[in-house]
Design a protein around this motif. Structure first.
Motif, PDB file in Angstrom:
ATOM      1  N   VAL A  52       5.245  76.236  48.162  1.00 36.60           N
ATOM      2  CA  VAL A  52       4.400  75.040  48.253  1.00 36.60           C
ATOM      3  C   VAL A  52       4.250  74.478  46.846  1.00 36.60           C
ATOM      4  O   VAL A  52       3.960  75.222  45.907  1.00 36.60           O
ATOM      5  CB  VAL A  52       3.015  75.385  48.849  1.00 36.60           C
ATOM      6  CG1 VAL A  52       2.188  74.135  49.061  1.00 36.60           C
ATOM      7  CG2 VAL A  52       3.176  76.113  50.163  1.00 36.60           C
ATOM      8  N   GLN A  95       3.210  71.090  44.095  1.00 35.33           N
ATOM      9  CA  GLN A  95       2.641  69.783  43.757  1.00 35.33           C
ATOM     10  C   GLN A  95       3.353  69.259  42.522  1.00 35.33           C
ATOM     11  O   GLN A  95       3.605  70.018  41.588  1.00 35.33           O
ATOM     12  CB  GLN A  95       1.154  69.899  43.432  1.00 35.33           C
ATOM     13  CG  GLN A  95       0.278  70.195  44.628  1.00 35.33           C
ATOM     14  CD  GLN A  95      -1.193  70.259  44.257  1.00 35.33           C
ATOM     15  OE1 GLN A  95      -1.566  69.999  43.117  1.00 35.33           O
ATOM     16  NE2 GLN A  95      -2.014  70.604  45.221  1.00 35.33           N
ATOM     17  N   GLY A 131       3.424  75.329  41.629  1.00 39.88           N
ATOM     18  CA  GLY A 131       3.307  75.780  43.011  1.00 39.88           C
ATOM     19  C   GLY A 131       3.276  77.285  43.136  1.00 39.88           C
ATOM     20  O   GLY A 131       3.313  78.016  42.148  1.00 39.88           O
ATOM     21  N   GLU A 188      -2.798  75.683  49.819  1.00 40.98           N
ATOM     22  CA  GLU A 188      -3.310  74.745  48.801  1.00 40.98           C
ATOM     23  C   GLU A 188      -4.497  75.342  48.037  1.00 40.98           C
ATOM     24  O   GLU A 188      -4.735  74.963  46.887  1.00 40.98           O
ATOM     25  CB  GLU A 188      -3.662  73.373  49.398  1.00 40.98           C
ATOM     26  CG  GLU A 188      -4.878  73.321  50.290  1.00 40.98           C
ATOM     27  CD  GLU A 188      -4.538  73.628  51.736  1.00 40.98           C
ATOM     28  OE1 GLU A 188      -3.424  74.087  52.010  1.00 40.98           O
ATOM     29  OE2 GLU A 188      -5.412  73.406  52.609  1.00 40.98           O
ATOM     30  N   GLN A 212      -1.508  63.662  40.895  1.00 39.39           N
ATOM     31  CA  GLN A 212      -0.608  64.135  41.942  1.00 39.39           C
ATOM     32  C   GLN A 212       0.255  63.000  42.453  1.00 39.39           C
ATOM     33  O   GLN A 212      -0.260  61.962  42.876  1.00 39.39           O
ATOM     34  CB  GLN A 212      -1.415  64.707  43.092  1.00 39.39           C
ATOM     35  CG  GLN A 212      -2.112  65.977  42.685  1.00 39.39           C
ATOM     36  CD  GLN A 212      -2.596  66.781  43.860  1.00 39.39           C
ATOM     37  OE1 GLN A 212      -2.019  66.712  44.928  1.00 39.39           O
ATOM     38  NE2 GLN A 212      -3.632  67.547  43.646  1.00 39.39           N
ATOM     39  N   TYR A 252       3.499  66.154  47.157  1.00 37.21           N
ATOM     40  CA  TYR A 252       3.182  67.497  47.634  1.00 37.21           C
ATOM     41  C   TYR A 252       4.333  67.867  48.556  1.00 37.21           C
ATOM     42  O   TYR A 252       4.805  67.017  49.320  1.00 37.21           O
ATOM     43  CB  TYR A 252       1.855  67.436  48.389  1.00 37.21           C
ATOM     44  CG  TYR A 252       1.330  68.747  48.917  1.00 37.21           C
ATOM     45  CD1 TYR A 252       1.219  69.853  48.097  1.00 37.21           C
ATOM     46  CD2 TYR A 252       0.899  68.855  50.231  1.00 37.21           C
ATOM     47  CE1 TYR A 252       0.709  71.051  48.578  1.00 37.21           C
ATOM     48  CE2 TYR A 252       0.381  70.044  50.724  1.00 37.21           C
ATOM     49  CZ  TYR A 252       0.292  71.133  49.896  1.00 37.21           C
ATOM     50  OH  TYR A 252      -0.214  72.313  50.385  1.00 37.21           O
ATOM     51  N   GLU A 285     -10.090  69.600  42.671  1.00 38.27           N
ATOM     52  CA  GLU A 285      -8.945  69.178  43.467  1.00 38.27           C
ATOM     53  C   GLU A 285      -9.219  67.869  44.191  1.00 38.27           C
ATOM     54  O   GLU A 285     -10.340  67.596  44.613  1.00 38.27           O
ATOM     55  CB  GLU A 285      -8.653  70.255  44.518  1.00 38.27           C
ATOM     56  CG  GLU A 285      -7.895  71.423  43.972  1.00 38.27           C
ATOM     57  CD  GLU A 285      -6.514  71.041  43.462  1.00 38.27           C
ATOM     58  OE1 GLU A 285      -5.672  70.638  44.259  1.00 38.27           O
ATOM     59  OE2 GLU A 285      -6.297  71.122  42.240  1.00 38.27           O
ATOM     60  N   PHE A 298      -7.651  66.932  50.455  1.00 40.97           N
ATOM     61  CA  PHE A 298      -6.334  67.249  50.998  1.00 40.97           C
ATOM     62  C   PHE A 298      -5.647  66.022  51.599  1.00 40.97           C
ATOM     63  O   PHE A 298      -4.438  65.849  51.478  1.00 40.97           O
ATOM     64  CB  PHE A 298      -6.455  68.377  52.032  1.00 40.97           C
ATOM     65  CG  PHE A 298      -5.129  68.971  52.398  1.00 40.97           C
ATOM     66  CD1 PHE A 298      -4.426  69.737  51.479  1.00 40.97           C
ATOM     67  CD2 PHE A 298      -4.564  68.739  53.642  1.00 40.97           C
ATOM     68  CE1 PHE A 298      -3.184  70.273  51.798  1.00 40.97           C
ATOM     69  CE2 PHE A 298      -3.333  69.270  53.969  1.00 40.97           C
ATOM     70  CZ  PHE A 298      -2.643  70.039  53.054  1.00 40.97           C
ATOM     71  N   VAL A 320      -3.947  64.223  48.908  1.00 39.78           N
ATOM     72  CA  VAL A 320      -2.725  64.909  48.509  1.00 39.78           C
ATOM     73  C   VAL A 320      -1.607  64.555  49.495  1.00 39.78           C
ATOM     74  O   VAL A 320      -0.486  64.214  49.109  1.00 39.78           O
ATOM     75  CB  VAL A 320      -2.945  66.436  48.481  1.00 39.78           C
ATOM     76  CG1 VAL A 320      -1.644  67.166  48.205  1.00 39.78           C
ATOM     77  CG2 VAL A 320      -3.986  66.798  47.440  1.00 39.78           C
ATOM     78  N   PRO A 324       1.582  74.568  55.672  1.00 37.26           N
ATOM     79  CA  PRO A 324       1.216  73.979  54.385  1.00 37.26           C
ATOM     80  C   PRO A 324       0.688  72.551  54.496  1.00 37.26           C
ATOM     81  O   PRO A 324       0.038  72.064  53.568  1.00 37.26           O
ATOM     82  CB  PRO A 324       2.536  74.018  53.595  1.00 37.26           C
ATOM     83  CG  PRO A 324       3.595  74.074  54.625  1.00 37.26           C
ATOM     84  CD  PRO A 324       3.028  74.816  55.794  1.00 37.26           C
TER      85      PRO A 324
END
Lengths: 450, 99
Positions: A203, A205, A253, A269, A290, A293, B8, B11, B14, B48
């Motif tokens: 995984v 980023q 990652g 994550e 970012q 992903y 962060e 999600f 992201v 994921p």
């Protein structure tokens, strides 16, 4: 209509005229190298890709080692779409509050003929496919292969696609359809049906950072770049972490054993977020925005988990054949894919020339793989994937090593400095490491290095 | 306490950095009757893209539109036949630019 998946079934067809001499499924590094060699040998070849362009579905974890391209593309380093040449490689062993880094740099890797590079797969795979097209291969994008075509004797004679009237018949099918390889499974080449224990989940980023920030933080300049691999950053789930530099972004990652991550009830994550907050990592990526992903499965089982590579009318290469090496300090895949694809293409061409595309006629593939790094390296390092993903390596050794070094460097005056043996015993005991396991794992590791 | 500078992104934000060419045909289907008797629900933790969400009745809600096509869900699924998985149709699905 059927769709490509774990339950794909073959279709038996009556004898037909060939649409192409060879059909290659999947325009990743293995597929493009295979198609390139078949086209160069003067045979017709289709390179079928399910994404809208080669690389659209692909993800990797850091470095392309291009040496094998010497055999395929003269002075490849002048043409390959590279982000940065890796001149610094670091291996970091960490606990939540500690990090010990072995950091190596050499300027030799920043000049021809180069060693490793970072690249975006969309660029790299498209470039490789373009080389095959220039040599005469027909690229067929946005097309999913839904199953194999076989003759009445069971030999593979082509593929069915999701296009209307989309059957492509061929003398040889080269399956480079990636880690899930429904074609290799459909052909019965995988010995076990369920292989989750040999898979890891990567995984990643990608974070945009100004070039100047990357140069400063990673101590590189120009097109020089850095690749850092980490152990001990996955809360004991078998796996590791990675961080590498692109031109104006960095990618970070984790790689997680599939059975481990599903049992741990920790989401991927969360582990990346934790890694990004680690005191050894946070300053390197601070302020990074970012921009993508991504995730992909990785076949990490090594030599012991490989499927059959040759069938009647069919060859398997790249991730589809589990040709990914994740053995501690060796983390390679694209180079094996390129090598295996190249040999598969040559073997297919030789079989067509000899007029025998049975498994026996295609056996030259295995010989070429065994004489080259592809199978030689996998065989040599066959015990290491299990060692790297073992509980001790994941849960005990990072803490032991960090505590040992902390003990060596820590000044505890007025207490006298403890000896190395005392420190080793203490750090092993505190981290639950038994001597006999340490000796045995050390022996396994050393044997892999012979 | 977490330093705000390193907090962060949500999600969903992201995921919004990823391009998906959504196919009208769902390439994943889930038999929620099987999910109800599943005790591990490995897909919920391992996917994921966080596409599988448990419901209060013990079933699973899922979304195929933002799938990375990695195959994790069907590989970890313990419920025999609960997740049917295939590739999206040609040209559809996820498009990575920096993979």
């Amino acid at each position: 209509m059927t769709h490509a998946g774990p339950d794909s079934v073959s279709t038996v067809v009556d004898e037909t005229t060939k649409t192409f001499d060879v059909v290659v499924v999947g325009a990743g590094p293995a597929g493009s190298a295979a198609a390139l060699e078949v086209a160069r040998a003067g045979y017709s070849v289709a390179l079928v890709e399910r994404g809208p362009f080669p690389g659209a579905k692909n993800v990797y974890g850091g470095v392309v080692y291009g040496r094998i391209l010497d055999e395929l593309v003269p002075r490849w380093w002048e043409r390959m779409p590279v982000q940065r040449w890796v001149t610094r490689r670091a291996t970091m062993v960490m606990t939540p509050t500690q990090a010990l880094t072995l950091d190596f740099r050499t300027q030799d890797w920043g000049k021809p003929p180069y060693n490793g590079a970072t690249a975006h797969r969309a660029d790299l795979d498209s470039w490789l496919a373009e080389l095959a097209v220039e040599a005469g291969a027909v690229l067929v994008p946005s097309t999913v292969v839904t199953g194999l075509l076989r003759d009445h004797a069971g030999a593979v004679v082509g593929v069915r696609t999701d296009r209307p009237d989309g059957d492509l018949t061929a003398g040889v099918v080269i399956a480079c359809d990636g880690v899930n390889s429904f074609l290799a499974k459909e052909a019965g080449m995988y010995r076990t049906g369920h292989e989750a224990e040999h898979l890891t989940l990567g995984v990643k980023q990608t974070l945009a950072l100004p070039r100047e920030a990357i140069e400063e933080r990673f101590a590189v300049s120009g097109r020089d770049g850095v690749d850092i691999e980490m152990l001990g950053c996955t809360r004991g789930i078998p796996g590791g972490g990675f961080l590498y530099t692109n031109l104006d972004s960095v990618s970070i990652g984790v790689v997680l054993g599939l059975t481990g991550v599903s049992k741990a009830k920790t989401r991927p994550e969360e582990l990346i977020a934790e890694l990004k907050r680690h005191p050894a990592i946070a300053p390197l990526i601070k302020g990074g925005e970012q921009i993508e992903y991504s995730a992909h499965l990785i076949p990490e089982g090594g030599y012991r988990a490989m499927p059959e590579l040759i069938g009647d009318g069919m060859l398997v290469a790249g991730d589809a054949a589990a040709m990914c090496l994740a053995a501690g300090i060796w983390l390679e895949g694209v180079n094996f894919a390129l090598g295996a694809g190249m040999y598969a293409g040559r073997a297919a061409a030789a079989a067509l020339k000899a007029g025998d595309v049975s498994g026996q006629g295609l056996a030259g593939y295995r010989t070429m793989l065994e004489r080259s790094f592809v199978l030689a390296d996998h065989r040599k390092l066959r015990d290491l994937p299990g060692l790297v993903l073992s509980d001790r390596m994941q849960q005990n050794y990072p803490g032991m090593v960090c505590d040992l070094v902390q003990g060596l460097f820590q000044v505890d005056n007025p207490l006298p400095k403890p000896g190395l043996r005392t420190l080793l015993r203490r750090s092993a005991k505190d981290n639950g490491v038994r001597w006999r396991d340490l000796v045995r794992d050390g022996w396994t590791g050393m044997r892999g290095l012979r | 306490m977490t330093d705000r500078r390193y907090q962060e992104a949500a999600f969903e934000d992201v995921m919004s950095t990823v391009e998906f060419r959504v196919s009208p045909r769902p390439h994943i289907t889930v038999d929620t009757d099987v999910c109800r008797s599943c005790t591990t629900k490995a897909c919920v933790h391992a996917c994921p893209a966080d596409l599988f969400v448990p419901t209060s009745e013990g079933g699973i809600l899922f979304n195929y539109e933002q799938c990375f096509e990695c195959g994790t869900c069907y590989q970890v699924c313990d419920g025999e036949g609960a997740i049917s998985w295939s590739y999206p149709d040609g040209g559809a699905g996820v498009v990575f630019k920096r993979g």
